[in-house]
Motif scaffolding. Structure first.
Motif, PDB file in Angstrom:
ATOM      1  N   ILE A  40      45.935   0.090  -0.764  1.00 49.83           N
ATOM      2  CA  ILE A  40      44.549  -0.317  -1.022  1.00 49.83           C
ATOM      3  C   ILE A  40      43.963   0.451  -2.196  1.00 49.83           C
ATOM      4  O   ILE A  40      44.204   1.658  -2.334  1.00 49.83           O
ATOM      5  CB  ILE A  40      43.719  -0.053   0.266  1.00 49.83           C
ATOM      6  CG1 ILE A  40      44.204  -1.025   1.345  1.00 49.83           C
ATOM      7  CG2 ILE A  40      42.219  -0.209   0.049  1.00 49.83           C
ATOM      8  CD1 ILE A  40      44.410  -0.406   2.667  1.00 49.83           C
ATOM      9  N   LEU A  41      43.211  -0.226  -3.034  1.00 49.39           N
ATOM     10  CA  LEU A  41      42.515   0.465  -4.127  1.00 49.39           C
ATOM     11  C   LEU A  41      41.026   0.527  -3.797  1.00 49.39           C
ATOM     12  O   LEU A  41      40.342  -0.499  -3.731  1.00 49.39           O
ATOM     13  CB  LEU A  41      42.689  -0.272  -5.454  1.00 49.39           C
ATOM     14  CG  LEU A  41      41.857   0.390  -6.560  1.00 49.39           C
ATOM     15  CD1 LEU A  41      42.485   1.692  -7.031  1.00 49.39           C
ATOM     16  CD2 LEU A  41      41.641  -0.540  -7.730  1.00 49.39           C
ATOM     17  N   ARG A  42      40.544   1.744  -3.597  1.00 53.97           N
ATOM     18  CA  ARG A  42      39.121   1.931  -3.311  1.00 53.97           C
ATOM     19  C   ARG A  42      38.512   2.722  -4.466  1.00 53.97           C
ATOM     20  O   ARG A  42      39.076   3.720  -4.903  1.00 53.97           O
ATOM     21  CB  ARG A  42      38.978   2.725  -2.013  1.00 53.97           C
ATOM     22  CG  ARG A  42      37.533   2.962  -1.641  1.00 53.97           C
ATOM     23  CD  ARG A  42      37.418   3.579  -0.267  1.00 53.97           C
ATOM     24  NE  ARG A  42      37.697   4.998  -0.281  1.00 53.97           N
ATOM     25  CZ  ARG A  42      38.394   5.643   0.664  1.00 53.97           C
ATOM     26  NH1 ARG A  42      38.917   4.977   1.678  1.00 53.97           N
ATOM     27  NH2 ARG A  42      38.582   6.942   0.597  1.00 53.97           N
ATOM     28  N   VAL A  43      37.388   2.271  -4.952  1.00 58.19           N
ATOM     29  CA  VAL A  43      36.771   2.952  -6.095  1.00 58.19           C
ATOM     30  C   VAL A  43      35.658   3.873  -5.599  1.00 58.19           C
ATOM     31  O   VAL A  43      34.704   3.431  -4.959  1.00 58.19           O
ATOM     32  CB  VAL A  43      36.258   1.924  -7.127  1.00 58.19           C
ATOM     33  CG1 VAL A  43      35.475   2.619  -8.236  1.00 58.19           C
ATOM     34  CG2 VAL A  43      37.434   1.160  -7.719  1.00 58.19           C
ATOM     35  N   GLU A  44      35.797   5.153  -5.881  1.00 54.25           N
ATOM     36  CA  GLU A  44      34.850   6.155  -5.369  1.00 54.25           C
ATOM     37  C   GLU A  44      33.807   6.467  -6.439  1.00 54.25           C
ATOM     38  O   GLU A  44      33.926   7.419  -7.214  1.00 54.25           O
ATOM     39  CB  GLU A  44      35.612   7.396  -4.916  1.00 54.25           C
ATOM     40  CG  GLU A  44      36.620   7.026  -3.824  1.00 54.25           C
ATOM     41  CD  GLU A  44      36.941   8.130  -2.832  1.00 54.25           C
ATOM     42  OE1 GLU A  44      37.060   9.285  -3.254  1.00 54.25           O
ATOM     43  OE2 GLU A  44      37.073   7.820  -1.638  1.00 54.25           O
ATOM     44  N   ASP A  45      32.805   5.615  -6.477  1.00 52.41           N
ATOM     45  CA  ASP A  45      31.816   5.691  -7.568  1.00 52.41           C
ATOM     46  C   ASP A  45      30.427   6.095  -7.070  1.00 52.41           C
ATOM     47  O   ASP A  45      29.417   5.545  -7.504  1.00 52.41           O
ATOM     48  CB  ASP A  45      31.756   4.339  -8.297  1.00 52.41           C
ATOM     49  CG  ASP A  45      31.433   3.185  -7.355  1.00 52.41           C
ATOM     50  OD1 ASP A  45      31.432   3.402  -6.127  1.00 52.41           O
ATOM     51  OD2 ASP A  45      31.194   2.064  -7.841  1.00 52.41           O
ATOM     52  N   THR A  46      30.386   7.073  -6.139  1.00 54.19           N
ATOM     53  CA  THR A  46      29.054   7.473  -5.657  1.00 54.19           C
ATOM     54  C   THR A  46      28.421   8.553  -6.530  1.00 54.19           C
ATOM     55  O   THR A  46      27.262   8.879  -6.344  1.00 54.19           O
ATOM     56  CB  THR A  46      29.104   7.978  -4.204  1.00 54.19           C
ATOM     57  OG1 THR A  46      30.046   9.045  -4.137  1.00 54.19           O
ATOM     58  CG2 THR A  46      29.477   6.882  -3.243  1.00 54.19           C
ATOM     59  N   ASP A  47      29.187   9.100  -7.464  1.00 54.89           N
ATOM     60  CA  ASP A  47      28.587  10.077  -8.379  1.00 54.89           C
ATOM     61  C   ASP A  47      27.932   9.266  -9.505  1.00 54.89           C
ATOM     62  O   ASP A  47      28.569   8.866 -10.474  1.00 54.89           O
ATOM     63  CB  ASP A  47      29.687  10.998  -8.924  1.00 54.89           C
ATOM     64  CG  ASP A  47      29.134  12.088  -9.823  1.00 54.89           C
ATOM     65  OD1 ASP A  47      28.003  11.913 -10.346  1.00 54.89           O
ATOM     66  OD2 ASP A  47      29.810  13.105 -10.008  1.00 54.89           O
ATOM     67  N   ARG A  89      34.061  -0.891  -3.393  1.00 54.30           N
ATOM     68  CA  ARG A  89      33.413   0.055  -4.307  1.00 54.30           C
ATOM     69  C   ARG A  89      32.370   0.772  -3.484  1.00 54.30           C
ATOM     70  O   ARG A  89      31.463   0.148  -2.932  1.00 54.30           O
ATOM     71  CB  ARG A  89      32.747  -0.700  -5.458  1.00 54.30           C
ATOM     72  CG  ARG A  89      33.765  -1.314  -6.386  1.00 54.30           C
ATOM     73  CD  ARG A  89      33.122  -2.225  -7.380  1.00 54.30           C
ATOM     74  NE  ARG A  89      32.325  -1.486  -8.342  1.00 54.30           N
ATOM     75  CZ  ARG A  89      31.830  -2.024  -9.443  1.00 54.30           C
ATOM     76  NH1 ARG A  89      32.074  -3.300  -9.718  1.00 54.30           N
ATOM     77  NH2 ARG A  89      31.114  -1.312 -10.259  1.00 54.30           N
ATOM     78  N   GLN A  90      32.477   2.077  -3.434  1.00 52.71           N
ATOM     79  CA  GLN A  90      31.602   2.823  -2.519  1.00 52.71           C
ATOM     80  C   GLN A  90      30.128   2.664  -2.857  1.00 52.71           C
ATOM     81  O   GLN A  90      29.286   2.740  -1.971  1.00 52.71           O
ATOM     82  CB  GLN A  90      32.024   4.291  -2.506  1.00 52.71           C
ATOM     83  CG  GLN A  90      33.384   4.456  -1.835  1.00 52.71           C
ATOM     84  CD  GLN A  90      33.795   5.902  -1.692  1.00 52.71           C
ATOM     85  OE1 GLN A  90      33.523   6.713  -2.573  1.00 52.71           O
ATOM     86  NE2 GLN A  90      34.474   6.231  -0.603  1.00 52.71           N
ATOM     87  N   SER A  91      29.820   2.415  -4.119  1.00 49.41           N
ATOM     88  CA  SER A  91      28.399   2.252  -4.476  1.00 49.41           C
ATOM     89  C   SER A  91      27.802   1.023  -3.787  1.00 49.41           C
ATOM     90  O   SER A  91      26.585   0.888  -3.685  1.00 49.41           O
ATOM     91  CB  SER A  91      28.252   2.143  -5.996  1.00 49.41           C
ATOM     92  OG  SER A  91      29.016   1.053  -6.462  1.00 49.41           O
ATOM     93  N   GLN A  92      28.664   0.130  -3.297  1.00 49.08           N
ATOM     94  CA  GLN A  92      28.164  -1.073  -2.622  1.00 49.08           C
ATOM     95  C   GLN A  92      28.167  -0.937  -1.099  1.00 49.08           C
ATOM     96  O   GLN A  92      27.999  -1.905  -0.370  1.00 49.08           O
ATOM     97  CB  GLN A  92      29.020  -2.282  -3.033  1.00 49.08           C
ATOM     98  CG  GLN A  92      28.906  -2.583  -4.513  1.00 49.08           C
ATOM     99  CD  GLN A  92      29.922  -3.628  -4.976  1.00 49.08           C
ATOM    100  OE1 GLN A  92      30.741  -4.109  -4.205  1.00 49.08           O
ATOM    101  NE2 GLN A  92      29.860  -3.969  -6.255  1.00 49.08           N
TER     102      GLN A  92
END
Ligand code: GLU
Length: 494
Positions: A40-47, A89-92
């Protein structure tokens, strides 16, 4: 292990895909393949300050180039979601995180902390002066949730902190790479899980998502070892499933310090532009912390998929040796057919403004001759440049050889041989015979023989071997070049 193995690569989109990141992606991909599981590809974009859309797209492009295709995650073509466990995408996913933060707040396992930066610094100074570990215990850990909410309602800013259990508790887990790892709860202070902006932080979202996305194994860099205890604490507090962990070895530069930009190229994108083949890069990074069961050094992704197992992962640091990467690349280059290799070098030739309107036989022949001299695809530029007629020019450094008294005769004789030659091209033997004839007819030898001929062929007194180049050139082009050199020699001597 059953089919339910689920692993993930979870990059933060704050720059290019680093070779270390690519290695983490590769090992996770291989682990999933080995166990028939999902990758799985998860994008950790909470910064919010450091994450960019552009970086996410570049990293996805690099992973696609490497051929590490994922089963679920951010879709590489639409950047939407692919799979049933999104958004990826974590921002979502902020609404989801809020529910779990509330759960911790309500059960008293997390609390609002109103301490300012200065107060925190002061507290740290006090701990330091008393010779105590720098683990923060917030002044607000015992404030009731109602009181805290009242303060928030008055507009005060707060972060949410996880309440570290007071007792000296040992957390032990069996690391897939390092064996048993133990950490004490006292080594960790009351850490923040939500910033004052309302955005939850990495350790929290990562742990929650690993559980919600049913991740069974977390393989990631050793630099995350300290986060693992925090993530275990969070998952235990939420009564969610714990994955197994494996922490991969650190990658060092040749001077044995942690690999960084100081050492040169560190991103996949840079290696792609330098002309490293994706399979060669994968081959090379696979060996940074893992060894092939048969001791093989050069292999395909398919071979890796068949031979990978996590028990050959090594905890000791791995040294990134660019010379070896080039060697591995050369080995992969040589395995390509002429047609495949031409397709790979084409962008490099285009970028250098070189063009060859030639038959596929000519291309295959040229590549066969040049292959032994190529380590990177970009090496093709220097090798092929002398063959592009539109780039032919008499270089400044060639002037000296053209001022020698015998040079016009040498070039004249070479021209006569070319003009009387029956074919369209000259073979290596034809060229060798021609040199002997010039030597005899013009009564010259050594540099007085070779230099003017070289200038008459490539415009320079030094460069690739002529016996390789000449058979790749049209006789008509050789004539034109020799005429230009002769003209120049005459004008220099008149
Ligand atoms: N986003 C984290 C990073 O890029 C991922 C860490 C992890 O795999 O848990 O370092």
């Amino acid at each position: 292990m059953s089919n339910s193995v689920r692993v993930r690569f979870a990059p933060s989109p704050t720059g290019f895909l680093h070779v270390g990141g690519a290695r983490t992606a590769l090992y996770n991909y291989l682990f999933a393949k080995k166990h028939g599981g999902s990758y799985i590809l998860r994008v950790e974009d909470t910064d919010e300050e450091r994450s960019t859309e552009e970086s996410m797209k570049m990293q996805i492009q690099d992973m696609t180039w490497l051929g590490l295709h994922w089963d679920e995650g951010v879709d590489p073509s639409t950047f939407g979601d692919k799979g049933d466990n999104g958004p990826y995408r974590q921002s979502q996913r902020r609404d989801t995180y809020k529910q779990y933060v509330d759960r911790l707040l309500e059960s008293g396992k997390a609390f609002y902390c109103f301490m300012t930066e200065e107060q925190i610094d002061q507290k740290r100074e006090q701990l330091k002066a008393a010779g105590l570990p720098l683990q923060l215990k917030s002044d607000y850990r015992d404030m009731s949730l109602e009181e805290a909410k009242a303060k928030l309602a008055e507009g005060e800013a707060a972060v949410v902190r996880f309440r570290i259990p007071d007792q000296n508790k040992e957390y032990t887990f069996n690391d897939l790479v390092r064996g048993e790892v133990t950490a004490n709860s006292d080594a960790v202070g009351d850490f923040a899980i939500v910033r004052a902006s309302g955005m939850p932080v990495y350790n929290f979202v990562c742990a929650v998502d690993d559980a919600l996305m049913k991740i069974t194994h977390v393989l990631r860099g050793e630099d995350h070892l300290n986060n693992t205890v925090k993530q275990i604490m969070i998952l235990e507090a939420l009564e969610m499933n714990l994955p197994e962990f494996g922490h991969l070895s650190t990658i060092l530069g040749p001077d044995k310090s942690k690999l960084s930009k100081r050492h040169g190229a560190t991103s996949c994108d840079q290696y792609r532009h330098m002309g490293v083949l994706p399979e060669a890069l994968l081959n090379f990074i696979a060996l940074l912390g893992w060894s092939h069961p048969e001791g093989e050094e050069v292999f395909s992704l398919k071979n890796l998929e068949e031979n990978f197992s996590s028990d050959r992962l090594n905890a000791s640091p791995a040294v990134f040796d660019e010379t070896k990467l080039k060697w591995v690349n050369a080995m992969h280059l040589r395995k390509l057919s002429g047609e495949q290799l031409w397709a790979e070098i084409q962008p490099h030739l285009d970028q250098a403004g070189l063009s060859f309107d030639k038959s596929s036989e000519w291309k295959a022949k040229a590549l066969e001759l040049f292959k032994p001299y190529m380590e990177l695809l970009s090496d093709s530029v220097n090798l092929f440049a002398p063959l592009d007629d539109s780039k032919f020019a008499i270089a400044e450094e060639a002037t000296e050889a053209l001022t020698w008294e015998s040079s016009p005769v040498v070039l004249q004789t070479w021209l006569e041989i070319l003009r009387s030659h029956g074919g369209e091209t000259l073979s290596e033997e034809d060229f060798s015979e021609a040199q002997n004839k010039i030597k005899k007819d013009a009564t010259v030898k050594g540099k007085f023989l070779f230099m003017p001929i070289r200038v008459g062929i490539i415009g320079k007194p030094h460069g690739a071997e002529l016996k390789i180049l000449v058979p790749l050139m049209e006789k008509s082009s050789l004539i034109e070049r020799a005429e230009k050199a002769l003209e120049k020699a005459k004008s220099l001597q008149s």
